[in-house]
Design a protein around this motif. Structure first.
Motif, PDB file in Angstrom:
ATOM      1  N   PHE A  35      -1.971   7.905   1.287  1.00 39.56           N
ATOM      2  CA  PHE A  35      -3.006   6.979   0.834  1.00 39.56           C
ATOM      3  C   PHE A  35      -4.361   7.292   1.481  1.00 39.56           C
ATOM      4  O   PHE A  35      -4.425   7.841   2.584  1.00 39.56           O
ATOM      5  CB  PHE A  35      -2.614   5.534   1.148  1.00 39.56           C
ATOM      6  N   SER A  36      -5.423   6.921   0.794  1.00 35.81           N
ATOM      7  CA  SER A  36      -6.778   7.090   1.333  1.00 35.81           C
ATOM      8  C   SER A  36      -7.331   5.747   1.780  1.00 35.81           C
ATOM      9  O   SER A  36      -6.848   4.682   1.367  1.00 35.81           O
ATOM     10  CB  SER A  36      -7.705   7.669   0.258  1.00 35.81           C
ATOM     11  N   THR A  80       2.768   1.731  -3.194  1.00 30.09           N
ATOM     12  CA  THR A  80       1.910   2.051  -4.341  1.00 30.09           C
ATOM     13  C   THR A  80       1.337   3.455  -4.262  1.00 30.09           C
ATOM     14  O   THR A  80       1.316   4.201  -5.255  1.00 30.09           O
ATOM     15  CB  THR A  80       0.759   1.032  -4.436  1.00 30.09           C
ATOM     16  N   HIS A  81       0.862   3.843  -3.076  1.00 27.36           N
ATOM     17  CA  HIS A  81       0.124   5.098  -2.942  1.00 27.36           C
ATOM     18  C   HIS A  81       0.833   6.134  -2.065  1.00 27.36           C
ATOM     19  O   HIS A  81       0.361   7.269  -1.965  1.00 27.36           O
ATOM     20  CB  HIS A  81      -1.273   4.822  -2.375  1.00 27.36           C
ATOM     21  N   LEU A  98       0.833  -1.207   0.000  1.00 30.73           N
ATOM     22  CA  LEU A  98       0.000   0.000   0.000  1.00 30.73           C
ATOM     23  C   LEU A  98       0.867   1.255   0.000  1.00 30.73           C
ATOM     24  O   LEU A  98       0.659   2.179  -0.805  1.00 30.73           O
ATOM     25  CB  LEU A  98      -0.912  -0.001   1.232  1.00 30.73           C
ATOM     26  N   ASP A 102      -9.427  -0.760  -2.267  1.00 32.13           N
ATOM     27  CA  ASP A 102      -9.147  -1.150  -3.653  1.00 32.13           C
ATOM     28  C   ASP A 102      -8.025  -2.184  -3.719  1.00 32.13           C
ATOM     29  O   ASP A 102      -8.073  -3.132  -4.515  1.00 32.13           O
ATOM     30  CB  ASP A 102      -8.761   0.080  -4.479  1.00 32.13           C
ATOM     31  N   GLU A 124     -10.123   4.555   0.895  1.00 32.72           N
ATOM     32  CA  GLU A 124     -10.653   3.931  -0.323  1.00 32.72           C
ATOM     33  C   GLU A 124      -9.568   3.157  -1.055  1.00 32.72           C
ATOM     34  O   GLU A 124      -9.820   2.078  -1.602  1.00 32.72           O
ATOM     35  CB  GLU A 124     -11.255   4.998  -1.245  1.00 32.72           C
ATOM     36  N   GLN A 125      -8.340   3.664  -1.065  1.00 36.92           N
ATOM     37  CA  GLN A 125      -7.248   2.959  -1.743  1.00 36.92           C
ATOM     38  C   GLN A 125      -6.861   1.686  -1.000  1.00 36.92           C
ATOM     39  O   GLN A 125      -6.456   0.699  -1.635  1.00 36.92           O
ATOM     40  CB  GLN A 125      -6.047   3.892  -1.901  1.00 36.92           C
TER      41      GLN A 125
END
Length: 360
Positions: free
Chosen positions: A111-112, A106-107, A103, A118, A114-115
């Protein structure tokens, strides 16, 4: 304060992050065979160990001394007991650490929630999720968004699942417990509320504080500062610390807390935090004693063993973890997270170190 100065040297930070990963995996493996709190009570775990002449507990669990005992162990026990460990067993307590690392890679740290969801749908098999995470996964698949993913038809909102997802936020925020707690909260609210979220924040802060705190008690005190003082979780952690400070024996402290948390169930965050806190305090910085006492405390043994091992591994660093815990792991992680099965523990630690450095 940078990540490097928080622990003294760059190599010191690397050793502590690797210690966290190794400690989490070893503690998880130690507790996995007896992970069923209503069957494997504290008294029964000690009877098992006594019959196998394995008290004090200084290594992975021994093979079952009888067929009846074997029937009650988790089916994975054959790959988790001493002499049979050949790399880590797959387990959600390790899967979520792997997924949390992915995570952040990637973000990023922005990060949120929601992510997070996902990524679950993309990388995590539905049948390898449990309790609150499975409900949240189902809610995501049905089109719900946070915070409804945590609250709709979810009786597990304060169970331990969010706490076991928190380690990576502590490892990547060394010496910054409030930042670690903030990241863990953003992850936790996908599936949890109340003490379930506080448990994740507390665990992330505890692991973060372990990089710089002089003792485990100091780390626990720092971690308490990130959750509401009047929450049941905070009151329970303080209660354990008070009984330990008053000189009660480990067994007496856990008996007292069992009575005070009766009715919450063996996977609820609060009683497990009591077992974990007791293991850390009575373990007093010794890696083996910490994870052994934590697992002997019962309830969600593999989750508690994993978090205790993470904290103790960060505090002592990888070189100080006895080889009997780490050598059988063969530097290998088995994981249900898509694309990560068979990854090296050392690689995961190096990737975590890069994130900790990037945010320093």
């Amino acid at each position: 304060m940078t990540a490097t100065t928080a622990v003294g040297t760059e190599s010191g930070l690397a050793d502590r992050i690797l210690g966290g990963w190794l400690g989490r995996i070893a503690g998880n493996m130690l507790g996995k065979p007896v992970e069923q709190g209503e069957v494997w009570t504290r008294a029964r775990i000690d009877r098992y160990l006594r019959r196998a002449d394995a008290l004090p507990l200084t290594d992975y669990l021994p093979e079952p001394p009888s067929e009846s005992e074997a029937r009650d162990l988790r089916p994975e026990w054959r790959a988790c007991v001493r002499g049979r460990v050949r790399g880590s067993c797959r387990d959600d307590d390790v899967d979520y650490a792997v997924l949390g690392l992915h995570l952040l890679e990637t973000h990023g740290f922005g990060f949120s929630t929601e992510q997070v969801g996902d990524l679950w749908l993309l990388r995590l098999p539905y049948l390898q999720t449990f309790t609150a995470e499975r409900v949240a996964y189902r809610n995501l698949a049905n089109g719900l968004r946070p915070p409804l993913t945590a609250t709709y038809d979810n009786p597990y909102q304060e169970w331990i699942g969010a706490l076991i997802r928190a380690d990576v936020h502590g490892w990547t925020s060394p010496g910054a417990p409030r930042r670690a707690a903030s990241l863990a909260r953003r992850d936790a609210v996908l599936s949890h509320t109340g003490n379930g979220v506080y448990g994740a924040m507390w665990a992330a802060a505890l692991i973060s504080a372990a990089f710089t705190a002089p003792t485990v008690r100091h780390a626990l005190e720092e971690a308490l500062g990130v959750i509401p003082a009047g929450s049941r979780l905070a009151r329970t952690v303080r209660r354990v610390a008070s009984l330990h400070g008053a000189g009660l024996a480990w067994e007496e402290t856990l008996t007292t807390l069992e009575e005070e948390t009766a009715g919450l169930g063996w996977i609820h965050t609060v009683p497990n935090a009591a077992v974990l806190t007791a293991g850390l305090l009575y373990g007093d910085g010794d890696f083996t004693r910490t994870i052994a006492l934590t697992v002997r405390g019962g309830l969600d043994t593999d989750s508690n063993g994993a978090t205790a091992g993470s904290v103790a591994g960060v505090m002592c660093g990888a070189p100080a973890i006895p080889a009997r815990w780490t050598d059988p792991l063969r530097d290998t992680v088995r994981s249900a997270v898509f694309g990560f099965d068979g990854v090296r523990v050392s690689e995961l630690a190096e990737r975590t170190l890069r994130l900790a450095r990037a945010e320093s």
